[in-house]
Design a protein around this motif. Structure first.
Motif, PDB file in Angstrom:
ATOM      1  N   ASP A 154       0.873   3.777   1.974  1.00  0.00           N
ATOM      2  CA  ASP A 154       1.387   4.262   3.253  1.00  0.00           C
ATOM      3  C   ASP A 154       2.740   3.620   3.587  1.00  0.00           C
ATOM      4  O   ASP A 154       3.531   4.190   4.335  1.00  0.00           O
ATOM      5  CB  ASP A 154       0.369   4.003   4.363  1.00  0.00           C
ATOM      6  CG  ASP A 154      -0.953   4.734   4.122  1.00  0.00           C
ATOM      7  OD1 ASP A 154      -1.361   4.834   2.948  1.00  0.00           O
ATOM      8  OD2 ASP A 154      -1.561   5.207   5.090  1.00  0.00           O
ATOM      9  N   MET A 203      -2.173   0.025  -3.666  1.00  0.00           N
ATOM     10  CA  MET A 203      -3.525   0.364  -3.219  1.00  0.00           C
ATOM     11  C   MET A 203      -3.451   1.429  -2.138  1.00  0.00           C
ATOM     12  O   MET A 203      -2.473   1.537  -1.407  1.00  0.00           O
ATOM     13  CB  MET A 203      -4.247  -0.873  -2.669  1.00  0.00           C
ATOM     14  CG  MET A 203      -3.812  -1.297  -1.293  1.00  0.00           C
ATOM     15  SD  MET A 203      -4.890  -2.569  -0.595  1.00  0.00           S
ATOM     16  CE  MET A 203      -6.459  -1.714  -0.502  1.00  0.00           C
ATOM     17  N   GLY A 204      -4.494   2.259  -2.056  1.00  0.00           N
ATOM     18  CA  GLY A 204      -4.554   3.228  -0.965  1.00  0.00           C
ATOM     19  C   GLY A 204      -4.752   4.653  -1.422  1.00  0.00           C
ATOM     20  O   GLY A 204      -5.626   4.955  -2.218  1.00  0.00           O
ATOM     21  N   SER A 205      -3.875   5.498  -0.920  1.00  0.00           N
ATOM     22  CA  SER A 205      -4.073   6.945  -0.919  1.00  0.00           C
ATOM     23  C   SER A 205      -3.671   7.600  -2.243  1.00  0.00           C
ATOM     24  O   SER A 205      -2.970   7.013  -3.067  1.00  0.00           O
ATOM     25  CB  SER A 205      -3.240   7.486   0.238  1.00  0.00           C
ATOM     26  OG  SER A 205      -2.898   8.824   0.079  1.00  0.00           O
ATOM     27  N   ASN A 237       0.818  -1.224   0.000  1.00  0.00           N
ATOM     28  CA  ASN A 237       0.000   0.000   0.000  1.00  0.00           C
ATOM     29  C   ASN A 237       0.849   1.271   0.000  1.00  0.00           C
ATOM     30  O   ASN A 237       2.044   1.246   0.285  1.00  0.00           O
ATOM     31  CB  ASN A 237      -1.034  -0.040   1.128  1.00  0.00           C
ATOM     32  CG  ASN A 237      -0.392   0.068   2.497  1.00  0.00           C
ATOM     33  OD1 ASN A 237       0.296   1.052   2.787  1.00  0.00           O
ATOM     34  ND2 ASN A 237      -0.619  -0.920   3.347  1.00  0.00           N
TER      35      ASN A 237
END
Lengths: 167, 414
Positions: free
Chosen positions: A16, A61-63, A14
């Protein structure tokens, strides 16, 4: 042709992990020191300019944060993954990181082997084993941005944003 | 073959009669939402031209009220930008402020059938409004603001048909945890929601599911339009709109059926939500330090009502912090009027002003080393809410509230 030493990462890596939230507003030089700090401490000291990441499924995946920029700032020449999250892919385009989806890439490479990319045919090859794989083609408009520093230089040329240092 | 909802929206917005998976489309953007973070000095670029100020919305949400001087400077820069280009929809700190996706919902800026972008991954929350909404990068957002356009690679669509209705005490968050736990990631795919069970889901519930579309790694998470949505939008925004329904022979990669009545409360274990959901009982007894209810996914009025129902007349366990963040100041005011805020505060909760704060580990509820949190928010990645050694369990507002009272993870009485 692009070629580089492979670092392997698994599924669902991810944003982060590449750019921790506490550094969202930190200078880029600070952000790049924290890449994979939580899951692979020491990686930023070991990675060399021109190295390539071979990732698993759902990479990034993610922000919306500019994690792709941190990889670029670490000298990563390309990300080649089983699949790439759509928002991370956009930021690869935005910040000029070559990013390709290539089913089978994770199993086809051992860490430290050399991954070769041909963008003419969108092929990926393991220099040690000779194994060749097909990557999914990237539309020309997006590949051009990836290969030419991303979206900001384009917006500057169009007179839509001011060059840095001029404002 | 016919088209799905987002394919039809893209066809309209790109001036084509037909759009299909594999296409690269350049579309007109109907609404571009900028954030306080867009103006932070480490991220901002000087914008020389705005394509159409009436298609731009600015919402301050990640760092509000300004917790440091750099953020205060960013807020000033945003105000100056809005003034310079005549952008009227600036949601500054005050009664109209909130988490951008929730403000966009409160005001129904996300019109059915339209294209909306914002530089935050949970922009897909507006998919609840039959809107092709997604998070884009900060450079993408500048391109959308300055040119009025953006691009999409069109992915295949997975269709979810809802049947039946959720049992009392089972929430939209549990529905999401079921989807992520059962089917895993949806990288490069759109998800589309509809079916006979849709009518029983409130707009707030749909917003929770759509916001969590980012955690499915979906490209777009779009709901069908129905009378309930049309009524909701018309009550908030006088602008005309044209909803898009999928064609009867839409080309889905797969159709999946979800029996809402069969769902039970679930918890995602720390660090991930992809195939990581378990029944609450599997982790019951796990001691917690913090319990959080908020974010674009779980800061709705219905979420606050559910939390208040669970804690009413009880006290948060000693040594546990229960933090509740309404998604907008308007939601805060409505919760105050309804008595939810009083109930929560009397139980020992801290109710904060509307912000993305604790959800992204920014401020107002950051976790320390080794702490355990149960959260009703968007993400439980390692390090998401603070120190990377903290453990973050994810659940519904009811489960989080019940756990705060017990001092350990437990299900709510239903």
């Amino acid at each position: 042709m692009i070629a580089g030493k492979v670092w392997k990462f698994g599924d669902n890596i991810n944003t982060d992990l590449m750019l921790p939230g506490n550094l969202l507003l930190a200078p880029e030089v600070e952000q790049k020191k924290a890449v994979f700090q939580a899951n692979r401490p020491g990686w930023v000291d070991a990675v060399r300019p021109g190295d390539i990441i071979a990732g698993g499924l759902n990479y990034g995946m993610g922000s919306s944060r500019p994690a792709a920029r941190s990889l670029r700032n670490c000298g990563v020449a390309a990300l080649v993954a089983e699949s790439i999250n759509g928002l991370f892919f956009r930021n690869a385009v935005n910040f000029g990181l070559l990013a390709l989806e290539c089913p089978g890439v994770h199993a086809a490479f051992a860490e430290g082997q050399t991954l070769e990319i041909s963008l003419d045919a969108f092929t990926v090859r393991n220099r040690e084993t000779g194994r060749a794989l097909k990557a999914l083609p990237v539309p020309a408009m997006l590949l051009d941005l990836m290969r030419n520093g991303g979206l900001y230089p384009y917006l500057e040329k169009q007179g839509l944003i001011a060059p840095l240092g001029v404002a | 073959m016919g088209m799905t909802i987002v394919e039809k929206i893209f066809a309209r917005a790109s001036g084509q009669s037909r759009v299909a998976p594999g296409d690269l489309v350049v579309v007109d953007v109907d609404c571009a939402v900028m954030l306080d973070m867009s103006f932070h000095k480490t991220a901002r670029r000087e914008i020389l031209k705005v394509h159409d100020p009436d298609k731009v919305v600015i919402v301050y949400d990640h760092m509000v009220p300004a917790p440091d001087k750099d953020t205060a400077e960013a807020h000033s820069a945003g105000r100056e930008f809005a003034r310079k280009f005549g952008i009227r929809r600036l949601h500054d700190v005050g009664p109209d402020q909130g988490i951008s996706h929730a403000v966009v919902a409160d005001r129904a800026y996300a019109l059915p059938g339209s294209v909306l972008v914002c530089s935050d991954s949970h922009t897909c929350a507006s998919g609840a409004f039959n809107c092709a909404a997604r998070g884009i990068g900060a450079p993408d957002l500048l391109a959308a603001v300055t040119t009025g356009k953006t691009w999409y690679r069109v992915g295949k669509t997975i269709r979810y048909d809802f049947h039946g209705s959720l049992q009392p005490g089972v929430s939209a968050k549990d529905l999401f945890l079921h989807l992520a736990g059962t089917w895993g990631h949806h990288t490069n795919q759109n998800v589309e929601f509809g079916g006979p069970g849709l009518a029983g889901l409130s707009i707030d519930q749909r917003r929770t599911v759509a916001a969590m579309g980012a955690e499915l790694s979906a490209e777009f998470a779009t709901f069908e339009c129905d009378d309930r949505l049309i009524e909701y939008v018309k009550a908030r925004n006088a602008a005309p709109f044209t909803p898009q329904a999928p064609d009867a022979d839409a080309d889905y990669a797969e159709r999946r059926t979800v029996d809402l009545g069969a769902l039970q409360p679930l918890v995602a274990l720390p660090d991930a939500v992809i195939r990581n959901s378990v029944p609450v009982d599997n982790v019951a007894g796990e001691k917690i330090d913090q319990a959080f209810i908020g974010s674009c996914a779980n800061g709705t009025l219905e979420d606050l009502a559910e939390a208040a129902r669970v804690v009413k007349g009880r006290k948060v366990a000693a040594g546990v912090r229960l933090l509740v963040t309404p998604a907008t100041q308007a939601t805060y005011a409505a919760a105050l009027k309804a008595g939810y805020v009083e109930t929560l505060v009397e139980a020992g909760a801290v109710v904060t002003s509307a912000t993305c704060g604790a959800c992204f580990g920014g401020h107002m509820g950051v976790l320390g080393p080794g702490e355990t949190c149960i959260t009703a928010s968007t993400r439980n990645f390692k390090g998401r809410m603070g120190d990377p050694t903290a453990r973050i369990f994810m659940a519904s507002p009811a489960t989080v509230a019940a756990s705060a009272i017990a001092g350990h993870i437990t299900g709510a009485e239903r």
